[in-house]
Design a protein around this motif. Structure first.
Motif, PDB file in Angstrom:
ATOM      1  N   UNK A   1       0.697  -9.479  -1.854  1.00  0.00           N
ATOM      2  CA  UNK A   1       0.540  -8.496  -1.885  1.00  0.00           C
ATOM      3  C   UNK A   1      -0.078  -6.724  -1.601  1.00  0.00           C
ATOM      4  N   UNK A   2      -0.738  -7.377  -0.951  1.00  0.00           N
ATOM      5  CA  UNK A   2      -2.332  -7.186  -0.281  1.00  0.00           C
ATOM      6  C   UNK A   2      -1.635  -6.426   1.289  1.00  0.00           C
ATOM      7  N   UNK A   3      -0.242  -6.850   1.237  1.00  0.00           N
ATOM      8  CA  UNK A   3      -0.044  -6.971   2.496  1.00  0.00           C
ATOM      9  C   UNK A   3       1.202  -5.687   2.718  1.00  0.00           C
ATOM     10  N   UNK A   4       1.802  -5.828   1.071  1.00  0.00           N
ATOM     11  CA  UNK A   4       2.821  -4.674   1.148  1.00  0.00           C
ATOM     12  C   UNK A   4       2.267  -3.179   0.733  1.00  0.00           C
ATOM     13  N   UNK A   5       1.245  -3.035  -0.026  1.00  0.00           N
ATOM     14  CA  UNK A   5       0.455  -2.176  -0.610  1.00  0.00           C
ATOM     15  C   UNK A   5      -0.908  -1.773  -0.455  1.00  0.00           C
ATOM     16  N   UNK A   6      -1.342  -2.727   0.835  1.00  0.00           N
ATOM     17  CA  UNK A   6      -2.422  -1.607   1.208  1.00  0.00           C
ATOM     18  C   UNK A   6      -3.084  -1.714   0.542  1.00  0.00           C
ATOM     19  N   UNK A   7      -3.891  -2.323  -1.070  1.00  0.00           N
ATOM     20  CA  UNK A   7      -5.168  -2.368  -1.237  1.00  0.00           C
ATOM     21  C   UNK A   7      -5.775  -3.581  -1.529  1.00  0.00           C
ATOM     22  N   UNK A   8      -7.054  -3.467  -1.594  1.00  0.00           N
ATOM     23  CA  UNK A   8      -7.510  -5.552  -2.558  1.00  0.00           C
ATOM     24  C   UNK A   8      -7.409  -5.272  -3.326  1.00  0.00           C
ATOM     25  N   UNK A   9      -6.514  -6.657  -4.150  1.00  0.00           N
ATOM     26  CA  UNK A   9      -6.335  -6.449  -5.310  1.00  0.00           C
ATOM     27  C   UNK A   9      -7.950  -7.123  -6.450  1.00  0.00           C
ATOM     28  N   UNK A  10      -7.372  -6.040  -7.521  1.00  0.00           N
ATOM     29  CA  UNK A  10      -8.761  -6.153  -8.382  1.00  0.00           C
ATOM     30  C   UNK A  10      -8.315  -7.414  -9.237  1.00  0.00           C
ATOM     31  N   UNK A  11      -7.845  -7.974  -9.299  1.00  0.00           N
ATOM     32  CA  UNK A  11      -7.764  -9.412 -10.255  1.00  0.00           C
ATOM     33  C   UNK A  11      -7.008 -10.303 -10.141  1.00  0.00           C
ATOM     34  N   UNK A  12      -7.565 -10.623  -8.645  1.00  0.00           N
ATOM     35  CA  UNK A  12      -6.523 -11.704  -7.470  1.00  0.00           C
ATOM     36  C   UNK A  12      -5.730 -12.603  -8.934  1.00  0.00           C
ATOM     37  N   UNK A  13      -7.763 -12.930  -9.666  1.00  0.00           N
ATOM     38  CA  UNK A  13      -7.300 -14.331  -9.806  1.00  0.00           C
ATOM     39  C   UNK A  13      -5.789 -14.118 -11.033  1.00  0.00           C
ATOM     40  N   UNK A  14      -5.156 -13.237 -11.285  1.00  0.00           N
ATOM     41  CA  UNK A  14      -4.405 -13.209 -12.413  1.00  0.00           C
ATOM     42  C   UNK A  14      -2.653 -13.437 -11.136  1.00  0.00           C
ATOM     43  N   UNK A  15      -3.086 -13.012  -9.525  1.00  0.00           N
ATOM     44  CA  UNK A  15      -1.750 -13.074  -9.030  1.00  0.00           C
ATOM     45  C   UNK A  15      -1.072 -14.303  -8.963  1.00  0.00           C
TER      46      UNK A  15
ATOM     47  N   UNK B   1      15.711   5.720   2.583  1.00  0.00           N
ATOM     48  CA  UNK B   1      14.103   5.404   2.675  1.00  0.00           C
ATOM     49  C   UNK B   1      13.440   4.029   2.940  1.00  0.00           C
ATOM     50  N   UNK B   2      12.474   4.016   2.892  1.00  0.00           N
ATOM     51  CA  UNK B   2      11.360   2.737   3.288  1.00  0.00           C
ATOM     52  C   UNK B   2      12.535   1.759   4.044  1.00  0.00           C
ATOM     53  N   UNK B   3      13.131   1.830   5.547  1.00  0.00           N
ATOM     54  CA  UNK B   3      14.093   1.047   5.152  1.00  0.00           C
ATOM     55  C   UNK B   3      13.384  -0.151   6.370  1.00  0.00           C
ATOM     56  N   UNK B   4      14.014  -1.378   5.641  1.00  0.00           N
ATOM     57  CA  UNK B   4      12.520  -2.572   6.199  1.00  0.00           C
ATOM     58  C   UNK B   4      11.396  -2.436   6.195  1.00  0.00           C
ATOM     59  N   UNK B   5      11.525  -2.098   5.247  1.00  0.00           N
ATOM     60  CA  UNK B   5       9.531  -1.833   4.499  1.00  0.00           C
ATOM     61  C   UNK B   5       9.983  -1.347   3.575  1.00  0.00           C
ATOM     62  N   UNK B   6      10.314  -1.631   2.434  1.00  0.00           N
ATOM     63  CA  UNK B   6      10.110  -0.552   1.473  1.00  0.00           C
ATOM     64  C   UNK B   6       9.450  -1.528   0.011  1.00  0.00           C
ATOM     65  N   UNK B   7       8.251  -1.695  -0.370  1.00  0.00           N
ATOM     66  CA  UNK B   7       7.990  -2.661  -1.234  1.00  0.00           C
ATOM     67  C   UNK B   7       8.639  -3.450  -2.581  1.00  0.00           C
ATOM     68  N   UNK B   8       9.889  -3.197  -2.773  1.00  0.00           N
ATOM     69  CA  UNK B   8      10.719  -3.900  -3.445  1.00  0.00           C
ATOM     70  C   UNK B   8      11.117  -4.963  -2.779  1.00  0.00           C
ATOM     71  N   UNK B   9      11.462  -5.140  -1.849  1.00  0.00           N
ATOM     72  CA  UNK B   9      11.504  -5.731  -1.041  1.00  0.00           C
ATOM     73  C   UNK B   9      11.185  -7.710  -1.113  1.00  0.00           C
ATOM     74  N   UNK B  10       9.649  -7.528  -1.088  1.00  0.00           N
ATOM     75  CA  UNK B  10       9.271  -8.721  -1.929  1.00  0.00           C
ATOM     76  C   UNK B  10       9.798  -9.830  -2.327  1.00  0.00           C
ATOM     77  N   UNK B  11       9.241  -8.171  -3.502  1.00  0.00           N
ATOM     78  CA  UNK B  11       9.719  -8.928  -4.903  1.00  0.00           C
ATOM     79  C   UNK B  11      10.899  -9.380  -5.509  1.00  0.00           C
ATOM     80  N   UNK B  12      11.832  -9.032  -4.945  1.00  0.00           N
ATOM     81  CA  UNK B  12      12.974  -9.528  -5.122  1.00  0.00           C
ATOM     82  C   UNK B  12      13.297 -10.871  -4.319  1.00  0.00           C
TER      83      UNK B  12
END
Length: 335
Positions: free
Chosen positions: A111-125, A205-216
């Motif tokens: 999550x933090x790699x692809x979204x670039x933010x520290x997760x506010x509630x990591x216990x639920x990841x 757009x987002x070629x090779x770096x779109x955030x939905x790729x890891x979700x898929x």
């Protein structure tokens, strides 16, 4: 008893779609909506389509107050901000369906790699239910927090997951090519989505770096039980709504007919997923919560084609479907 629904972040297209769907829902009602920028107005002033049909007042976000009014809250905020709000709402005892990507992935590092933010509630990841009732209905039924799926991932997970689970295709050679309407980019003003930029044009757009790729990849792996390698390229097309995904896979000694048979068996009890003989188009599902999928032999590959409405099955319709499951209703209620 009528399900009391609240919307956090009421200005966007997904919020409008939730409100529109709730107007036709026999067992649920929109009772509250919040927006930092539009407090003191009504939802119909933000979304004129609702004038005369829904006049819910826009208020500031107060999780405790919202929890008292609502049985479930649809959180339509951006990633990062959404997780903080969901944490506060769940703590107040209200059930939440989160539209952001904050709880969709299996681990905090990804999550933090692809979204670039520290997760506010990591216990639920990794412990939050993914809101795809076609696979997770039992978990959704008991959940206090549901991660509503991404639009592009929905169009890819549904056709791919059963094929991986049944080992019908190669797991390490999957290409997902998707086209989306402009509403998928949200309602806020951006140069790339201005009329003069998108009209009479189509662009990757987002070629090779779109955030939905890891979700898929994450969800197909969770459901299918084996690691996959997937390449995803999205495109922006000059239409309001819809997603068409063309997926290229390498079969394991099967043909398109076996793919169709697998889908029909897998989704026999899933009211919104249809394996169809014709090639799907976005107009076939526009404004609905349905998915159409078809398969064709193509040399040493099989081509899978799926179509969804990005605002309905790709977002707000899926949220209503999840709400129905959470409160013991038929999945199709109001849809």
């Amino acid at each position: 008893m009528t399900i009391r629904v609240g919307i956090v972040g009421a200005t966007g297209y997904t919020a409008l779609e939730v409100a529109r769907l709730l107007l036709a829902h026999p067992e649920a009602e929109l009772v509250a909506a919040t927006s930092r920028a539009e407090e003191g107005t009504s939802i119909a002033e933000i979304h004129p389509e609702l004038a005369g049909r829904c006049e819910v007042a826009i208020e500031s976000l107060d999780p405790a107050s919202l929890a008292k009014k609502c049985d479930v809250v649809m959180c339509c905020l951006p990633h990062g901000a959404s997780a903080e709000t969901c944490k506060e709402l769940v703590a107040e005892g209200v059930r939440v369906i989160d539209f952001s990507a904050d709880f969709r992935l299996s681990d905090q590092v990804t999550y933090e790699k692809w979204y670039g933010v520290e997760h506010p509630w990591p216990e639920r990841i990794g412990s939050t239910v993914y809101g795809l009732p076609e696979f997770f209905a039992e978990q959704i039924r008991q959940a206090d927090l549901v991660a509503n799926p991404g639009c592009y991932p929905t169009s890819a997970i549904l056709p791919l997951a059963p094929l991986i689970a049944n080992q019908l295709i190669e797991a390490t050679d999957i290409i997902v090519d998707s086209k989306s309407g402009v509403s998928g980019a949200g309602r806020s003003a951006k140069v790339a989505t201005l009329y003069c930029e998108v009209n009479e044009s189509i662009a990757a757009y987002g070629v090779g770096c779109h955030r939905h790729q890891p979700e898929m990849a994450d969800l197909v792996q969770r459901i299918g039980g084996q690691e996959i390698s997937l390449l995803f390229t999205p495109h922006l097309t000059p239409m309001d709504r819809g997603i068409l995904s063309t997926i290229y896979v390498r079969p394991r000694n099967i043909h398109a007919a076996e793919v169709m048979a697998c889908w029909r068996k897998q989704y026999a009890d899933s009211p919104f997923v249809n394996a169809v003989d014709h090639l799907p188009a976005t107009k076939h599902v526009s404004g609905t919560n349905y998915v159409q999928m078809s398969a064709r032999d193509a040399g040493d590959r099989i081509v899978l084609v799926s179509a969804i409405d990005n605002l309905t099955k790709g977002a707000s319709g899926a949220a209503i479907q999840n709400m129905n499951v959470m409160f013991g209703l038929e999945q199709t209620t109001g849809l």
